[in-house]
Design a protein around this motif. Structure first.
Motif, PDB file in Angstrom:
ATOM      1  N   LEU A  64     -35.008   4.427  -8.826  1.00  0.00           N
ATOM      2  CA  LEU A  64     -35.230   5.313  -7.651  1.00  0.00           C
ATOM      3  C   LEU A  64     -34.487   6.597  -7.894  1.00  0.00           C
ATOM      4  CD1 LEU A  64     -34.776   2.457  -5.026  1.00  0.00           C
ATOM      5  CD2 LEU A  64     -37.094   3.687  -5.630  1.00  0.00           C
ATOM      6  N   ALA A  65     -35.112   7.547  -7.343  1.00  0.00           N
ATOM      7  CA  ALA A  65     -34.497   8.989  -7.382  1.00  0.00           C
ATOM      8  C   ALA A  65     -34.601   9.696  -5.960  1.00  0.00           C
ATOM      9  CB  ALA A  65     -34.927   9.836  -8.638  1.00  0.00           C
ATOM     10  N   ILE A  66     -33.603  10.476  -5.653  1.00  0.00           N
ATOM     11  CA  ILE A  66     -33.919  10.989  -4.405  1.00  0.00           C
ATOM     12  C   ILE A  66     -33.358  12.565  -4.617  1.00  0.00           C
ATOM     13  CG2 ILE A  66     -33.059  11.216  -1.979  1.00  0.00           C
ATOM     14  CD1 ILE A  66     -32.168   8.245  -1.955  1.00  0.00           C
ATOM     15  N   THR A  67     -34.092  13.477  -4.122  1.00  0.00           N
ATOM     16  CA  THR A  67     -33.939  15.025  -4.706  1.00  0.00           C
ATOM     17  C   THR A  67     -34.060  15.879  -3.254  1.00  0.00           C
ATOM     18  OG1 THR A  67     -34.830  14.528  -6.909  1.00  0.00           O
ATOM     19  CG2 THR A  67     -34.490  16.915  -6.038  1.00  0.00           C
ATOM     20  N   GLN A  68     -33.024  16.463  -2.858  1.00  0.00           N
ATOM     21  CA  GLN A  68     -33.373  17.429  -1.981  1.00  0.00           C
ATOM     22  C   GLN A  68     -33.203  18.931  -2.355  1.00  0.00           C
ATOM     23  OE1 GLN A  68     -30.500  17.398   1.474  1.00  0.00           O
ATOM     24  NE2 GLN A  68     -31.556  18.764   2.641  1.00  0.00           N
ATOM     25  N   GLU A  69     -34.497  19.501  -1.994  1.00  0.00           N
ATOM     26  CA  GLU A  69     -34.633  20.946  -2.199  1.00  0.00           C
ATOM     27  C   GLU A  69     -34.282  21.605  -0.862  1.00  0.00           C
ATOM     28  OE1 GLU A  69     -38.354  21.619  -4.325  1.00  0.00           O
ATOM     29  OE2 GLU A  69     -37.645  20.028  -5.924  1.00  0.00           O
ATOM     30  N   ASN A 126     -36.136  22.970   1.727  1.00  0.00           N
ATOM     31  CA  ASN A 126     -36.661  22.271   2.933  1.00  0.00           C
ATOM     32  C   ASN A 126     -37.488  21.008   2.672  1.00  0.00           C
ATOM     33  OD1 ASN A 126     -36.275  25.198   4.044  1.00  0.00           O
ATOM     34  ND2 ASN A 126     -36.080  23.771   5.660  1.00  0.00           N
ATOM     35  N   LEU A 127     -37.328  20.350   1.613  1.00  0.00           N
ATOM     36  CA  LEU A 127     -38.058  19.268   0.963  1.00  0.00           C
ATOM     37  C   LEU A 127     -37.248  18.263   0.741  1.00  0.00           C
ATOM     38  CD1 LEU A 127     -40.972  18.575   0.239  1.00  0.00           C
ATOM     39  CD2 LEU A 127     -40.519  19.581  -1.802  1.00  0.00           C
ATOM     40  N   LEU A 128     -37.539  16.964   0.849  1.00  0.00           N
ATOM     41  CA  LEU A 128     -36.913  15.756   0.419  1.00  0.00           C
ATOM     42  C   LEU A 128     -38.059  15.032  -0.376  1.00  0.00           C
ATOM     43  CD1 LEU A 128     -34.308  13.678   0.412  1.00  0.00           C
ATOM     44  CD2 LEU A 128     -35.578  12.577   2.125  1.00  0.00           C
ATOM     45  N   ILE A 129     -37.752  14.841  -1.910  1.00  0.00           N
ATOM     46  CA  ILE A 129     -38.608  13.921  -2.610  1.00  0.00           C
ATOM     47  C   ILE A 129     -37.968  12.751  -3.084  1.00  0.00           C
ATOM     48  CG2 ILE A 129     -39.699  14.187  -4.905  1.00  0.00           C
ATOM     49  CD1 ILE A 129     -39.553  17.270  -4.609  1.00  0.00           C
ATOM     50  N   VAL A 130     -38.675  11.643  -2.804  1.00  0.00           N
ATOM     51  CA  VAL A 130     -37.974  10.204  -2.934  1.00  0.00           C
ATOM     52  C   VAL A 130     -38.866   9.792  -4.027  1.00  0.00           C
ATOM     53  CG1 VAL A 130     -37.528   8.013  -2.288  1.00  0.00           C
ATOM     54  CG2 VAL A 130     -37.133   9.706  -0.856  1.00  0.00           C
ATOM     55  N   SER A 131     -38.640   9.113  -5.406  1.00  0.00           N
ATOM     56  CA  SER A 131     -39.556   8.759  -6.351  1.00  0.00           C
ATOM     57  C   SER A 131     -39.067   7.462  -6.988  1.00  0.00           C
ATOM     58  CB  SER A 131     -39.637   9.839  -7.439  1.00  0.00           C
ATOM     59  OG  SER A 131     -38.503  10.234  -8.166  1.00  0.00           O
ATOM     60  N   GLY A 132     -39.795   6.829  -7.617  1.00  0.00           N
ATOM     61  CA  GLY A 132     -39.789   5.475  -8.032  1.00  0.00           C
ATOM     62  C   GLY A 132     -40.459   5.317  -9.498  1.00  0.00           C
ATOM     63  N   GLN A 133     -39.778   4.796 -10.338  1.00  0.00           N
ATOM     64  CA  GLN A 133     -40.330   4.554 -11.605  1.00  0.00           C
ATOM     65  C   GLN A 133     -40.002   2.989 -11.951  1.00  0.00           C
ATOM     66  OE1 GLN A 133     -42.676   6.630 -13.503  1.00  0.00           O
ATOM     67  NE2 GLN A 133     -42.704   5.029 -14.824  1.00  0.00           N
ATOM     68  N   LYS A 134     -41.108   2.099 -12.252  1.00  0.00           N
ATOM     69  CA  LYS A 134     -40.593   0.876 -12.507  1.00  0.00           C
ATOM     70  C   LYS A 134     -40.529   0.888 -13.987  1.00  0.00           C
ATOM     71  CE  LYS A 134     -40.294  -3.494 -11.851  1.00  0.00           C
ATOM     72  NZ  LYS A 134     -39.101  -3.929 -11.124  1.00  0.00           N
ATOM     73  N   ASP A 135     -39.388  -0.026 -14.365  1.00  0.00           N
ATOM     74  CA  ASP A 135     -39.368   0.035 -15.882  1.00  0.00           C
ATOM     75  C   ASP A 135     -39.862  -1.198 -16.329  1.00  0.00           C
ATOM     76  OD1 ASP A 135     -38.041   0.143 -18.318  1.00  0.00           O
ATOM     77  OD2 ASP A 135     -36.299  -0.780 -17.897  1.00  0.00           O
ATOM     78  N   ASN A 136     -40.796  -1.179 -17.238  1.00  0.00           N
ATOM     79  CA  ASN A 136     -41.705  -2.433 -17.427  1.00  0.00           C
ATOM     80  C   ASN A 136     -41.305  -2.527 -18.871  1.00  0.00           C
ATOM     81  OD1 ASN A 136     -43.089  -2.751 -14.982  1.00  0.00           O
ATOM     82  ND2 ASN A 136     -44.697  -1.097 -15.583  1.00  0.00           N
ATOM     83  N   ARG A 157     -42.848  10.419  -2.985  1.00  0.00           N
ATOM     84  CA  ARG A 157     -43.150  10.530  -1.507  1.00  0.00           C
ATOM     85  C   ARG A 157     -42.172  11.754  -1.053  1.00  0.00           C
ATOM     86  NH1 ARG A 157     -46.650   9.017   2.128  1.00  0.00           N
ATOM     87  NH2 ARG A 157     -46.483   6.933   1.271  1.00  0.00           N
ATOM     88  N   ARG A 158     -42.982  12.933  -0.489  1.00  0.00           N
ATOM     89  CA  ARG A 158     -42.285  14.146  -0.187  1.00  0.00           C
ATOM     90  C   ARG A 158     -42.187  14.113   1.404  1.00  0.00           C
ATOM     91  NH1 ARG A 158     -42.907  18.446  -3.731  1.00  0.00           N
ATOM     92  NH2 ARG A 158     -43.547  17.583  -5.772  1.00  0.00           N
ATOM     93  N   PHE A 159     -41.046  14.571   1.959  1.00  0.00           N
ATOM     94  CA  PHE A 159     -40.833  14.796   3.279  1.00  0.00           C
ATOM     95  C   PHE A 159     -40.723  16.140   3.541  1.00  0.00           C
ATOM     96  CE2 PHE A 159     -39.980  10.167   2.482  1.00  0.00           C
ATOM     97  CZ  PHE A 159     -40.377   9.738   3.503  1.00  0.00           C
ATOM     98  N   GLU A 160     -41.092  16.768   4.506  1.00  0.00           N
ATOM     99  CA  GLU A 160     -40.820  18.276   4.972  1.00  0.00           C
ATOM    100  C   GLU A 160     -39.697  18.158   5.745  1.00  0.00           C
ATOM    101  OE1 GLU A 160     -41.947  21.213   4.011  1.00  0.00           O
ATOM    102  OE2 GLU A 160     -43.503  20.550   2.593  1.00  0.00           O
ATOM    103  N   HIS A 200     -31.803  23.204   8.135  1.00  0.00           N
ATOM    104  CA  HIS A 200     -30.424  22.780   8.319  1.00  0.00           C
ATOM    105  C   HIS A 200     -30.487  21.142   8.549  1.00  0.00           C
ATOM    106  CE1 HIS A 200     -29.531  26.878   9.126  1.00  0.00           C
ATOM    107  NE2 HIS A 200     -30.344  26.908  10.090  1.00  0.00           N
ATOM    108  N   VAL A 201     -31.424  20.538   7.984  1.00  0.00           N
ATOM    109  CA  VAL A 201     -31.145  19.029   7.811  1.00  0.00           C
ATOM    110  C   VAL A 201     -30.903  18.654   6.273  1.00  0.00           C
ATOM    111  CG1 VAL A 201     -32.667  16.748   7.814  1.00  0.00           C
ATOM    112  CG2 VAL A 201     -32.989  18.669   9.527  1.00  0.00           C
ATOM    113  N   LYS A 202     -29.838  18.051   6.475  1.00  0.00           N
ATOM    114  CA  LYS A 202     -29.075  17.647   5.061  1.00  0.00           C
ATOM    115  C   LYS A 202     -29.333  15.827   4.992  1.00  0.00           C
ATOM    116  CE  LYS A 202     -26.649  21.658   4.570  1.00  0.00           C
ATOM    117  NZ  LYS A 202     -27.492  22.508   4.807  1.00  0.00           N
ATOM    118  N   VAL A 203     -29.284  15.388   3.638  1.00  0.00           N
ATOM    119  CA  VAL A 203     -29.044  14.260   3.474  1.00  0.00           C
ATOM    120  C   VAL A 203     -27.225  13.793   3.355  1.00  0.00           C
ATOM    121  CG1 VAL A 203     -29.449  12.077   1.751  1.00  0.00           C
ATOM    122  CG2 VAL A 203     -31.313  13.811   2.067  1.00  0.00           C
TER     123      VAL A 203
END
Length: 159
Positions: free
Chosen positions: A63-68, A70-80, A98-101, A105-108
């Motif tokens: 899993l990876a969580i990135t905050q730009e 005004n955008l929060l990006i959550v991604s997942g890549q299954k290791d097969n 998955r992207r969340f606007e 001033h909203v921070k993780v």
């Protein structure tokens, strides 16, 4: 039934709302809604929020969580990496993003993975200079009198 709204009159008469109006227009243009993985958005306080995403079968390293800005990006890549032959595969192991606007001033502030549920805690932290403040009204002081300046002098008429 979907109705397309024209926001152009609002662009002509509002200042500083461009991002919100653009988001409304983009939402109206969205054709397909990806509902994978399922998630909840929870308001936990006046300025506190939590996003809970069901990521069964994914580990913390996948899993990876990135905050730009005004955008929060959550991604997942299954290791097969394993060679496994499934007789039935009912647990989805597909990759996602998955992207969340986010509002200004909203921070993780925290993220955790427990029992297949990824939780991301968010907080809106309004800078001190943007918070409402009380203005002191002075009653006993006399404001300085404004000087009046003459713009044109008297014109002399030739006789």
């Amino acid at each position: 039934m979907r109705t397309n709204l024209d926001f152009s009159p609002l662009f002509r008469s509002s200042i500083g709302f461009e991002r919100m109006l653009n988001a409304l227009e983009a939402a109206g243009r969205a054709e397909t809604i990806d509902n994978w993985p399922p998630y909840d958005i929870i308001k936990t306080g006046e300025n506190d929020y939590r996003i809970a995403i069901a990521v069964a079968g994914l580990s913390q390293d996948e899993l990876a969580i990135t905050q730009e800005q005004n955008l929060l990006i959550v991604s997942g890549q299954k290791d097969n990496g394993e060679d496994v032959q499934y007789l039935h595969r009912g647990i989805a192991g597909r990759s996602f993003q998955r992207r969340f606007e986010l509002a200004d001033h909203v921070k993780v502030v925290d993220a955790g993975l427990v029992n297949g549920l990824l939780t991301i805690d968010l907080k809106r932290e309004i800078p001190e200079e943007m918070k409402p403040r009380q203005i002191e009204i002075k009653a006993d002081e006399v404001l300085p009198k404004a000087e009046t300046k003459q713009i044109e002098g008297e014109k002399q008429v030739a006789a």
